[in-house]
Scaffold this motif. Structure first.
Motif, PDB file in Angstrom:
ATOM      1  N   SER A 141       0.817  -1.211   0.000  1.00 48.18           N
ATOM      2  CA  SER A 141       0.000   0.000   0.000  1.00 48.18           C
ATOM      3  C   SER A 141       0.854   1.266   0.000  1.00 48.18           C
ATOM      4  O   SER A 141       0.361   2.353  -0.324  1.00 48.18           O
ATOM      5  CB  SER A 141      -0.939   0.012   1.212  1.00 48.18           C
ATOM      6  N   THR A 144       0.915   2.998  -3.378  1.00 45.26           N
ATOM      7  CA  THR A 144      -0.351   3.352  -4.012  1.00 45.26           C
ATOM      8  C   THR A 144      -0.527   4.865  -4.089  1.00 45.26           C
ATOM      9  O   THR A 144       0.075   5.613  -3.307  1.00 45.26           O
ATOM     10  CB  THR A 144      -1.532   2.755  -3.232  1.00 45.26           C
ATOM     11  N   GLU A 146      -2.920   6.575  -3.074  1.00 40.64           N
ATOM     12  CA  GLU A 146      -3.525   7.075  -1.839  1.00 40.64           C
ATOM     13  C   GLU A 146      -2.491   7.400  -0.762  1.00 40.64           C
ATOM     14  O   GLU A 146      -2.785   8.107   0.194  1.00 40.64           O
ATOM     15  CB  GLU A 146      -4.525   6.046  -1.288  1.00 40.64           C
ATOM     16  N   ASN A 147      -1.276   6.870  -0.923  1.00 40.65           N
ATOM     17  CA  ASN A 147      -0.242   7.121   0.081  1.00 40.65           C
ATOM     18  C   ASN A 147       0.606   8.349  -0.259  1.00 40.65           C
ATOM     19  O   ASN A 147       1.542   8.686   0.472  1.00 40.65           O
ATOM     20  CB  ASN A 147       0.670   5.899   0.218  1.00 40.65           C
ATOM     21  N   GLU A 150       2.764  11.188   2.192  1.00 37.22           N
ATOM     22  CA  GLU A 150       3.160  10.709   3.525  1.00 37.22           C
ATOM     23  C   GLU A 150       4.547  11.236   3.888  1.00 37.22           C
ATOM     24  O   GLU A 150       5.375  11.495   3.020  1.00 37.22           O
ATOM     25  CB  GLU A 150       3.115   9.180   3.589  1.00 37.22           C
ATOM     26  N   ALA A 238      -6.566   9.611   2.432  1.00 42.07           N
ATOM     27  CA  ALA A 238      -7.064   8.802   1.313  1.00 42.07           C
ATOM     28  C   ALA A 238      -6.756   7.328   1.505  1.00 42.07           C
ATOM     29  O   ALA A 238      -7.568   6.451   1.149  1.00 42.07           O
ATOM     30  CB  ALA A 238      -6.457   9.301   0.004  1.00 42.07           C
ATOM     31  N   LEU A 239      -5.600   7.020   2.085  1.00 43.04           N
ATOM     32  CA  LEU A 239      -5.245   5.621   2.324  1.00 43.04           C
ATOM     33  C   LEU A 239      -6.099   5.039   3.440  1.00 43.04           C
ATOM     34  O   LEU A 239      -6.534   3.876   3.363  1.00 43.04           O
ATOM     35  CB  LEU A 239      -3.761   5.515   2.666  1.00 43.04           C
ATOM     36  N   GLN A 240      -6.375   5.810   4.477  1.00 39.35           N
ATOM     37  CA  GLN A 240      -7.261   5.333   5.543  1.00 39.35           C
ATOM     38  C   GLN A 240      -8.647   5.011   4.972  1.00 39.35           C
ATOM     39  O   GLN A 240      -9.245   3.981   5.311  1.00 39.35           O
ATOM     40  CB  GLN A 240      -7.377   6.386   6.636  1.00 39.35           C
ATOM     41  N   ARG A 241      -9.164   5.884   4.113  1.00 37.50           N
ATOM     42  CA  ARG A 241     -10.475   5.647   3.493  1.00 37.50           C
ATOM     43  C   ARG A 241     -10.452   4.379   2.644  1.00 37.50           C
ATOM     44  O   ARG A 241     -11.425   3.611   2.621  1.00 37.50           O
ATOM     45  CB  ARG A 241     -10.864   6.838   2.624  1.00 37.50           C
ATOM     46  N   ARG A 242      -9.349   4.162   1.957  1.00 36.19           N
ATOM     47  CA  ARG A 242      -9.231   2.951   1.139  1.00 36.19           C
ATOM     48  C   ARG A 242      -9.287   1.704   2.014  1.00 36.19           C
ATOM     49  O   ARG A 242      -9.947   0.718   1.663  1.00 36.19           O
ATOM     50  CB  ARG A 242      -7.922   2.989   0.344  1.00 36.19           C
TER      51      ARG A 242
END
Length: 289
Positions: A141, A144, A146-147, A150, A238-242
């Motif tokens: 992840s 991705t 979404e990350n 960071e 966004a990664l948390q939502r994924r």
């Protein structure tokens, strides 16, 4: 009911990578004030189970040797740490299901543990946590979209594959501003500095690197809550939502989502709000069980 005394299932708090049970001290105080029994544990390779590279303590300090020394925790994987967590839950809960709160990379371990022993979980609460439920390791992840954004990767030193760990250097004062920005940007300065001084060196690569598989019958049968940290610079929103979407795809019930307007470390920046959220989950889980 044990010996005529009503025993309430406890909350078990699991810290993320580089952290130890100390990270939860402000939250356990507040949970106690709400009448919620809780205990924090250390992940394998962390806290009191941590073994630092010998180069960390050598004087004069050799930064190149420190960056290159293989981790003493190379044998720690998501599965091995999950086996330890399952033993801890059996001991702490006395066979009763516990509410388990897993922060950050501890989500990998908790995910594997609930698949192994779902009967020990009254609820699994992910706190800005990695949730590898799609049959690949959490490390996947990190690449991705979404990350993006960071702030953790810039903290890492050495070749993770060669040393077997995601290594940071909390002993380097010059890196403290970056560590604080990634984990503690909304934490009071003195508290943030104290936390940095307690951080470990190595996050064993076997935790995020191991592919974790889950099933609807076991993992999916346990209720899940995901506490989203809206201003997180370690695990982007966004990664948390994924992760929430992926959990829902393998669960019998929709994940309950709670939002906190905090950094990656609400246990230090907003312990009252975090304790209130955990206490509500505990109240609902106890009423069900």
């Amino acid at each position: 009911m044990v010996g005529g005394v009503n025993i309430i299932s406890p909350v078990v708090l699991v810290p993320g990578m580089w952290h130890g049970s100390w990270a939860w001290s402000l939250v356990t105080e507040r949970l106690a004030g709400r009448g919620v029994p809780s205990i924090a544990v250390d992940l394998d390779g962390h806290g009191l189970k941590r073994h630092s590279p010998t180069a960390r303590w050598a004087r004069p300090f050799d930064s190149a040797a420190y960056a290159a020394e293989p981790t003493p925790s190379a044998g720690v994987t998501a599965s091995s740490a999950a086996a330890t967590l399952v033993e801890q839950l059996r001991r702490i809960g006395g066979g009763r299901p516990c509410v388990v709160v897993a922060h950050s990379m501890a989500g990998c371990v908790a995910t594997a543990a609930v698949e192994t022993a779902p009967e020990l979980f009254a609820e699994l609460v992910y706190l800005a946590a990695f949730a590898p439920v799609t049959g690949v390791g959490a490390v996947q992840s990190l690449a991705t979209p979404e990350n993006a954004g960071e702030q953790v990767s810039r903290l890492l030193i050495g070749d993770a594959a060669a040393i077997g760990a995601l290594r940071i250097d909390p002993g380097d004062r010059a890196r403290h501003a970056d560590i604080r920005d990634a984990f503690y940007h909304d934490v009071e300065e003195r508290t943030a500095e104290a936390a940095i001084s307690l951080l470990g060196d190595d996050g064993p690569l076997g935790i995020p690197g191991e592919a974790v598989s889950v099933t609807l019958q076991r993992f999916g049968a346990v209720s899940h809550t995901y506490i989203v940290c809206l201003d997180d610079r370690a695990v982007p929103l966004a990664l948390q939502r994924r992760f929430v979407d992926e959990i829902d795809a393998v669960s019998a019930h929709a994940t309950t989502v709670v939002e906190l307007a905090t950094s990656h470390s609400p246990f230090l920046s907003a312990p009252d709000d975090l304790a209130a959220a955990i206490a509500l989950v505990h109240q609902n889980a106890v009423s069900v069980h």
